[in-house]
Design a protein around this motif. Structure first.
Motif, PDB file in Angstrom:
ATOM      1  N   ARG A 191       0.720  -1.051  -0.068  1.00  0.00           N
ATOM      2  CA  ARG A 191      -0.031  -0.249   0.039  1.00  0.00           C
ATOM      3  C   ARG A 191       0.955   1.071   0.160  1.00  0.00           C
ATOM      4  N   SER A 192       0.523   2.020  -0.734  1.00  0.00           N
ATOM      5  CA  SER A 192       1.336   3.292  -0.659  1.00  0.00           C
ATOM      6  C   SER A 192       0.224   4.718  -0.887  1.00  0.00           C
ATOM      7  N   ALA A 193       0.684   5.789  -0.531  1.00  0.00           N
ATOM      8  CA  ALA A 193      -0.354   6.911  -0.653  1.00  0.00           C
ATOM      9  C   ALA A 193       0.564   7.927  -1.317  1.00  0.00           C
ATOM     10  N   SER A 194      -0.335   8.867  -1.717  1.00  0.00           N
ATOM     11  CA  SER A 194       0.464  10.014  -2.540  1.00  0.00           C
ATOM     12  C   SER A 194      -0.706  11.233  -2.454  1.00  0.00           C
ATOM     13  N   ALA A 195      -0.306  12.259  -2.629  1.00  0.00           N
ATOM     14  CA  ALA A 195      -1.130  13.598  -2.591  1.00  0.00           C
ATOM     15  C   ALA A 195      -0.531  14.656  -3.380  1.00  0.00           C
ATOM     16  N   SER A 196      -1.391  15.468  -3.883  1.00  0.00           N
ATOM     17  CA  SER A 196      -0.661  16.515  -4.546  1.00  0.00           C
ATOM     18  C   SER A 196      -1.771  17.795  -4.423  1.00  0.00           C
TER      19      SER A 196
END
Length: 71
Positions: free
Chosen positions: A9-14
């Motif tokens: 699982r990974s998460a990212s945001a921008s």
């Protein structure tokens, strides 16, 4: 997949932060009735002007930019 068979699982945001700019350009058309005969798809161009650090130009299509918008 991870070695144990579970997906990683990974998460990212921008974010996009937009600045606002205000300004205006007065476009005056002398002899308006004379330019109505301009062919469809042909434009008249304003001089360049700057607002918000960007250069702009108005393309005015007195008889529309295509047959769908003529007249």
């Amino acid at each position: 997949m991870s070695p144990a068979g579970n997906p990683s699982r990974s998460a990212s945001a921008s974010a996009i932060v937009a600045d606002t700019a205000t300004g205006y350009h007065l476009l005056k058309i002398d002899g308006y009735s004379l330019i109505k005969g301009t062919l469809t798809g042909k434009s008249l161009k304003s001089s360049l002007f700057t607002v918000g650090g960007h250069r702009w130009r108005i393309n005015y299509y007195p008889n529309g930019d295509s047959a769908d918008s003529a007249d």
